[in-house]
Enzyme design. Structure first.
Site, PDB file in Angstrom:
ATOM      1  CG  HIS A  82      -0.518   0.271   2.515  1.00 22.36           C
ATOM      2  ND1 HIS A  82      -0.377   1.544   3.014  1.00 22.36           N
ATOM      3  CD2 HIS A  82      -0.164  -0.553   3.527  1.00 22.36           C
ATOM      4  CE1 HIS A  82       0.036   1.482   4.271  1.00 22.36           C
ATOM      5  NE2 HIS A  82       0.186   0.221   4.607  1.00 22.36           N
TER       6      HIS A  82
ATOM      7  CG  ASP B 273       2.151   1.301   7.940  1.00 24.62           C
ATOM      8  OD1 ASP B 273       1.837   0.720   6.894  1.00 24.62           O
ATOM      9  OD2 ASP B 273       1.343   1.497   8.872  1.00 24.62           O
TER      10      ASP B 273
ATOM     11  CD  GLU C 257      -3.250  -1.174   5.123  1.00 22.40           C
ATOM     12  OE1 GLU C 257      -3.225  -2.202   5.821  1.00 22.40           O
ATOM     13  OE2 GLU C 257      -2.963  -0.057   5.616  1.00 22.40           O
ATOM     14  CD  GLU C 258      -2.108   2.769   7.227  1.00 21.32           C
ATOM     15  OE1 GLU C 258      -2.771   2.170   8.090  1.00 21.32           O
ATOM     16  OE2 GLU C 258      -0.871   2.685   7.131  1.00 21.32           O
TER      17      GLU C 258
ATOM     18  CG  ASP D 126       1.277  -2.995   5.530  1.00 23.13           C
ATOM     19  OD1 ASP D 126       2.013  -2.011   5.717  1.00 23.13           O
ATOM     20  OD2 ASP D 126       0.083  -3.041   5.899  1.00 23.13           O
TER      21      ASP D 126
ATOM     22  CG  HIS E   7      -0.689   4.040  11.863  1.00 27.97           C
ATOM     23  ND1 HIS E   7      -1.423   3.042  12.452  1.00 27.97           N
ATOM     24  CD2 HIS E   7      -0.385   3.577  10.622  1.00 27.97           C
ATOM     25  CE1 HIS E   7      -1.557   2.031  11.610  1.00 27.97           C
ATOM     26  NE2 HIS E   7      -0.927   2.335  10.500  1.00 27.97           N
TER      27      HIS E   7
HETATM   28  C1  LIG Z   1       0.297  14.576  13.323  1.00 31.78           C
HETATM   29  O1  LIG Z   1       0.713  15.723  12.649  1.00 31.78           O
HETATM   30  C2  LIG Z   1       0.953  16.830  13.488  1.00 31.78           C
HETATM   31  C3  LIG Z   1       1.190  18.023  12.607  1.00 31.78           C
HETATM   32  O2  LIG Z   1       2.034  17.742  11.532  1.00 31.78           O
HETATM   33  C4  LIG Z   1       2.115  16.498  14.400  1.00 31.78           C
HETATM   34  O3  LIG Z   1       2.427  17.583  15.235  1.00 31.78           O
HETATM   35  C5  LIG Z   1       1.721  15.300  15.246  1.00 31.78           C
HETATM   36  O4  LIG Z   1       2.799  14.886  16.041  1.00 31.78           O
HETATM   37  C6  LIG Z   1       1.301  14.135  14.337  1.00 31.78           C
HETATM   38  N1  LIG Z   1       0.683  13.107  15.136  1.00 31.78           N
HETATM   39  C7  LIG Z   1       1.304  12.007  15.393  1.00 31.78           C
HETATM   40  C8  LIG Z   1       0.521  10.956  16.125  1.00 31.78           C
HETATM   41  O5  LIG Z   1       2.448  11.820  15.037  1.00 31.78           O
HETATM   42 ZN   LIG Z   2       0.583  -0.570   6.498  1.00 26.75          ZN
END
Ligand SMILES: *[C@@H]1O[C@H](CO)[C@@H](O)[C@H](O)[C@H]1NC(C)=O
Ligand SMILES: [Zn+2]
Length: 385
Positions: free
Chosen positions: A193, A212, A246-247, A274, A353
């Site tokens: 993916h 990922d 996929e996510e 993956d 993620h």
């Molecule tokens: C998601 O994106 C924000 C802004 O780019 C960032 O500050 C934050 O740490 C991210 N969240 C995760 C879970 O990494």
């Molecule tokens: Zn994945």
């Protein structure tokens, strides 16, 4: 015996699905128009409607599911046809050889490099995220298409068909097809993916998705490149596929798998990767094979392939569970699939993620990831030549 048993199990599964109340097309149209999504959360349960924020809550909580909103209707049609020859035919095709093209395969594997993969990953992780609805997610999809076209052109392969597989959402999947000399033979597929997600802010948060599944994505680009460099002209058609969405419930892979099944495309085997770039520091370096929602005879073939061509051994992983990654979309429609993973569950990457899924974390290893690219090329060669 094994394949007969799995055929019977598949039929039982299919029939029990059939016994559930059917969601009418009118309901699917009306509710999806309101922004609701139809999710399948477990093998024997009826699908349920969820709002988009409920869907995100499930993802954040680590629940795996198929989002079947777009594929439900076609799946119902497949289910209605399924107590039949099609399922049996796929099982009959699933006889895998012993790897035997050792010299030719090793010569191809020797041309594969971690630096090509690193260069491609740098380009993919430079997009703010590759979320399935974001502008940068769409740009990443176009980037992959252009890259595989450029590689085909570099090696003078005007026979390669590279195209977007479009969806009802913005980001497309990508398919690069190497036509086989005998189109009547079943195809060999390799997939990963290409989307990524930041769980706290999916649409605009930073999600490099290096492991990922940037790793699986660049593994397939490098395997494809090395095969073309070698002048690979298979008997069976070989397709490299990069899945969108996929996510958010295996949406791109389900769209492709159900579409292929519905048009009667025969598949010899599907290799799904993956996450291939990380193993917990201090633990044994392995290629972990998922034991569930896969084809057992294809896993036996994978063990032979890894023993013949990889630097590291295979190991059996714990069950990955329902709807755990894109192999499940192919399994669900009766195609033989296998899913080698970066580590046994528990020793895998804890940074996914998030903004921290980068290739600079401790535990990320390009030489580890390279093994999954090598086995991809070996898989295509041994099954399609
Ligand atoms: C998601 O994106 C924000 C802004 O780019 C960032 O500050 C934050 O740490 C991210 N969240 C995760 C879970 O990494
Ligand atoms: Zn994945």
């Amino acid at each position: 015996m094994k394949s007969l048993l799995s055929t019977l199990l598949l039929l039982v599964t299919v029939l029990s699905v059939n016994a559930r109340p059917v969601v009418p097309l009118t309901e699917i149209k009306a509710k999806s128009a309101q922004g609701l999504r139809l999710l399948s959360l477990a093998e024997d349960a009826a699908p349920v409607w969820k709002t988009e924020s409920e869907v995100l809550e499930l993802i954040r909580g680590g629940t795996n599911f198929f989002d079947v909103t777009d594929t439900y209707e076609i799946e119902q049609k497949l289910v209605a046809n399924a107590a039949n020859a099609k399922v049996a035919a796929d099982a009959a095709i699933a006889a895998f050889p012993t790897p035997s093209n050792t010299a030719a395969v090793k010569a191809i594997l020797a041309t594969m490099t971690t630096s090509n993969m690193q260069t491609n990953l740098n380009a993919l992780t430079a997009f703010n995220n590759r979320y399935y609805t974001s502008t940068t997610g769409v740009q990443a999809s176009t980037w992959i298409l252009n890259k595989v076209k450029e590689i085909a052109s570099t090696y003078g392969r005007s026979d390669i068909e590279a195209s977007l597989f479009t969806h009802s959402w913005a980001q497309s999947s990508i398919i690069a097809r190497i036509p086989g000399s005998d189109p009547s033979l079943p195809r060999v597929l390799l997939g990963a993916h290409m989307d990524s997600i930041n769980l706290s802010n999916p649409s605009s948060g930073r999600a490099p998705g290096a492991d990922d599944d940037g790793t699986g994505t660049v593994n397939l680009i490098e395997a494809y490149r090395a095969l073309l460099q070698s002048g690979f002209k298979p008997k069976n058609t070989v397709e490299f596929q990069w899945y969108s969405a996929e996510e958010v419930g295996l949406r791109g892979s389900q769209a492709i798998a159900t579409s292929y099944k519905n048009s009667g495309v025969q598949i010899k085997a599907h290799y799904q990767i993956d996450m291939t770039g990380y193993y917990k520091p201090g633990t044994a370096e392995v290629m972990a094979l998922a034991p569930d929602y896969i084809d057992s005879s294809l896993n036996e073939f994978m063990k032979l392939l890894i023993t013949a061509y990889a630097r590291i051994p295979w190991a059996m992983d714990k069950a990955c569970g329902y709807a755990c990654s894109d192999h499940a979309s192919f399994y669900k429609v009766g195609y033989p699939t296998t899913y080698p993973f970066e580590a046994v569950t528990g020793n895998d990457n804890p940074y996914i993620h998030s903004a921290s899924d980068t290739s600079s974390v401790s535990g990320f290893s390009w030489t580890h990831s390279l093994e999954f690219a090598k086995i991809a090329a070996a898989f295509a060669y041994e099954l399609a030549i």
